[in-house]
Scaffold this active site. Structure first.
Site, PDB file in Angstrom:
ATOM      1  N   HIS A   1      -4.964   0.185  -1.753  1.00 49.95           N
ATOM      2  CA  HIS A   1      -4.426  -1.143  -1.472  1.00 49.95           C
ATOM      3  C   HIS A   1      -5.217  -2.228  -2.191  1.00 49.95           C
ATOM      4  O   HIS A   1      -5.759  -1.985  -3.276  1.00 49.95           O
ATOM      5  CB  HIS A   1      -4.371  -1.361   0.043  1.00 49.95           C
TER       6      HIS A   1
ATOM      7  N   TYR B   1       6.567  -0.835   7.780  1.00 49.38           N
ATOM      8  CA  TYR B   1       7.000   0.491   7.323  1.00 49.38           C
ATOM      9  C   TYR B   1       8.329   0.801   8.005  1.00 49.38           C
ATOM     10  O   TYR B   1       8.421   0.789   9.239  1.00 49.38           O
ATOM     11  CB  TYR B   1       5.971   1.560   7.693  1.00 49.38           C
TER      12      TYR B   1
ATOM     13  N   HIS C   1       6.676  -2.439  -1.650  1.00 47.94           N
ATOM     14  CA  HIS C   1       5.418  -1.993  -2.251  1.00 47.94           C
ATOM     15  C   HIS C   1       5.397  -0.501  -2.545  1.00 47.94           C
ATOM     16  O   HIS C   1       4.824  -0.063  -3.548  1.00 47.94           O
ATOM     17  CB  HIS C   1       4.248  -2.345  -1.336  1.00 47.94           C
ATOM     18  N   HIS C   2       6.000   0.305  -1.683  1.00 41.08           N
ATOM     19  CA  HIS C   2       5.871   1.756  -1.833  1.00 41.08           C
ATOM     20  C   HIS C   2       7.062   2.429  -1.156  1.00 41.08           C
ATOM     21  O   HIS C   2       7.520   1.987  -0.096  1.00 41.08           O
ATOM     22  CB  HIS C   2       4.560   2.229  -1.202  1.00 41.08           C
TER      23      HIS C   2
ATOM     24  N   HIS D   1      -3.126   5.950  -5.414  1.00 38.27           N
ATOM     25  CA  HIS D   1      -2.635   4.893  -4.530  1.00 38.27           C
ATOM     26  C   HIS D   1      -3.733   4.412  -3.591  1.00 38.27           C
ATOM     27  O   HIS D   1      -4.324   5.190  -2.849  1.00 38.27           O
ATOM     28  CB  HIS D   1      -1.455   5.402  -3.699  1.00 38.27           C
TER      29      HIS D   1
ATOM     30  N   MET E   1      -6.396   2.711   1.581  1.00 38.95           N
ATOM     31  CA  MET E   1      -6.014   4.108   1.411  1.00 38.95           C
ATOM     32  C   MET E   1      -6.752   4.664   0.214  1.00 38.95           C
ATOM     33  O   MET E   1      -7.266   3.918  -0.632  1.00 38.95           O
ATOM     34  CB  MET E   1      -4.499   4.251   1.212  1.00 38.95           C
TER      35      MET E   1
END
Length: 497
Positions: free
Chosen positions: A220, A24, A59-60, A218, A293
């Site tokens: 995983h 992240y 990914h995000h 959302h 998540m």
């Protein structure tokens, strides 16, 4: 279209090393000089042009507003310094400045497979002006399961206008708080978790409610089915979003022709189902792609000072659910602080001399084993009850009879129907809403009106209504009939769970 401007926000030279499974990255950016209020009317992803395989590493992404005056003693000049930097690792007590916790109000969100969104002509997300914020934070999650080296320059293109629309819009994140208290047992074909946005948060909505424009779900890798449910006065209304074939590589933003009204006192329930039948150990909530998540991103209007609405199992109840009542060197209040306030484990004088049943990493140095070894749950040593003492809590979980479907179902229902601690994350520091512990609401489940499959094809199928059945031969119609019948049956079975 001549009045529409664009603002590109990207990271620069973020290097994902081959040893990084999940990363992240956060970067602060300063808003352009906008003395008058503007409206964001849409946004799209700007992805590094390095081929489709490399592009999937991103990914995000989320863009957050930052309240630069949130903490007493904060140095405002630091924000300009941070805005000129390359950024740093997110969610790190050692590397991430505390002030960045104030970056909590989302204004743009993208996940792998989606294309961004453009708002309807009567709503726009406010930006700039005298009352607007000066700084934003872009957060990017990288997923690198194949161990590649990659340099990224991704971000957002924000489209905005000075021609203000009728309503200020906003984005709320709702669902399960990201924590080890989210648990999914191993060996499960379908296992549910739920996150709630309860009345303490929805009471911030105006009397006439908010109207939901769009939403994105959302989770995983283990996520299989997700829905955003809506409960009012003991009755479930039509589900706002329902995805019975969720795929973490193919997100999309559900845009609604008919906006959903959510009133003060309503519940929003993010309902997630997971498949862990090939996993040997419990899966927990967390930021890694191997963690899970259960979240929904909701775009709505009119905007209120609510940026997030989450829930989690209360810490004490979580441990007591598995028959654990005390740990060495820590009372339950200390343990709650570890989970709720992100206190550093190192701050406590926890003995490391006990004969703990830790997960060995020598000889089996897999990424999963290393993650488990470093988990907080693997550092909490049980002292009570005596039959579990000197065992880490993670080791205790690994020894539970998850193969027994009756035991697993009881745990699932205890988590869902038990106590939930709700959190309202507000964007205005002058507003304070205390956490609340509530139980899962009792309500009448919404059931789709019963229709025959043949009638469903010709009345509820957008493709056939718009293009006409005359373009389909009998074989194609038969295939559609079988497919839609199975979808209807599966949806009914999911509703009954």
């Amino acid at each position: 279209m001549s009045d529409i401007q664009k603002w590109d926000i990207t990271v620069s030279n973020v290097t994902i090393e081959l040893t990084m499974d999940t990363l992240y990255w956060c970067k602060i950016v300063r808003l352009p000089d906008l003395t008058d209020k503007q409206h964001i009317i849409g946004y799209e992803a700007l992805l590094s042009d390095s081929g489709e395989a490399d592009r999937n590493i991103v990914h995000h992404m989320t863009l957050f507003e930052c309240q630069s005056k949130l903490y007493p003693g904060s140095d405002l000049s630091s924000w300009d310094v941070w805005a000129k930097s390359f950024g740093t690792v997110c969610n790190s007590n050692l590397l991430t400045p505390r002030d960045w916790d104030s970056c909590s109000t989302p204004v743009a969100v993208w996940s792998l497979g989606s294309k961004g969104q453009f708002l309807p002509p009567h709503a726009g997300i406010p930006m700039g002006g005298k009352s607007g914020v000066n700084y934003y934070m872009i957060e990017i999650q990288y997923d690198n399961p194949n161990g590649k080296t990659f340099v990224d320059h991704s971000g957002f293109r924000i489209h905005y206008t000075h021609n203000l629309r009728t309503y200020d819009a906003g984005i709320i994140i709702t669902g399960l708080s990201i924590s080890d208290t989210q648990l999914i047992p191993p060996g499960q074909q379908i296992y549910r978790n739920v996150g709630m946005c309860g009345p303490s948060c929805s009471s911030m909505f105006p009397k006439d409610g908010i109207k939901i424009i769009s939403g994105m779900l959302h989770s995983h890798q283990a996520g299989r089915k997700m829905s955003l449910r809506h409960v009012r006065s003991g009755k479930e209304l039509k589900r706002i979003i329902f995805d019975e074939n969720y795929n973490y590589k193919h997100h999309y933003i559900h845009e609604f022709a008919n906006e959903t009204v959510v009133l003060p006192g309503d519940y929003l329930i993010t309902d997630c189902s997971y498949d862990t039948k090939h996993r040997k150990r419990p899966t927990f909530g967390g930021y890694s792609m191997k963690d899970e998540m259960c979240l929904a991103f909701i775009t709505y209007y009119p905007k209120v000072e609510l940026s997030g609405c989450y829930s989690m199992t209360p810490v004490r109840e979580y441990f007591e659910m598995f028959g654990v009542y005390q740990f060495y060197s820590l009372n339950m209040t200390d343990v709650e602080n570890l989970f709720l306030n992100n206190d550093e484990y190192i701050n406590y004088n926890i003995t490391n001399t006990m004969n703990r049943e830790t997960i060995p990493i020598f000889g089996n140095n897999s990424k999963e084993n290393v993650m488990n070894q470093e988990s907080l749950l693997n550092k909490l040593i049980i002292s009570e009850p005596v039959e579990f003492h000197d065992r880490t809590f993670l080791s205790h979980l690994n020894q539970l009879p998850w193969y027994d479907p009756l035991f697993t179902k009881r745990v699932e229902q205890d988590f869902i129907n038990g106590k939930h601690m709700t959190f309202c994350r507000v964007s205005n520091d002058s507003i304070s809403i205390p956490t609340e512990i509530i139980r899962f609401p009792v309500f009448t489940t919404f059931v789709e009106p019963t229709t025959s499959c043949v009638n469903y094809i010709f009345t509820n199928n957008e493709v056939l209504r718009s293009r006409g059945s005359r373009h389909l031969n009998n074989f194609t119609i038969s295939l559609l009939l079988v497919k839609i019948c199975f979808q209807t049956i599966n949806r009914q079975l999911y509703t009954d769970l």
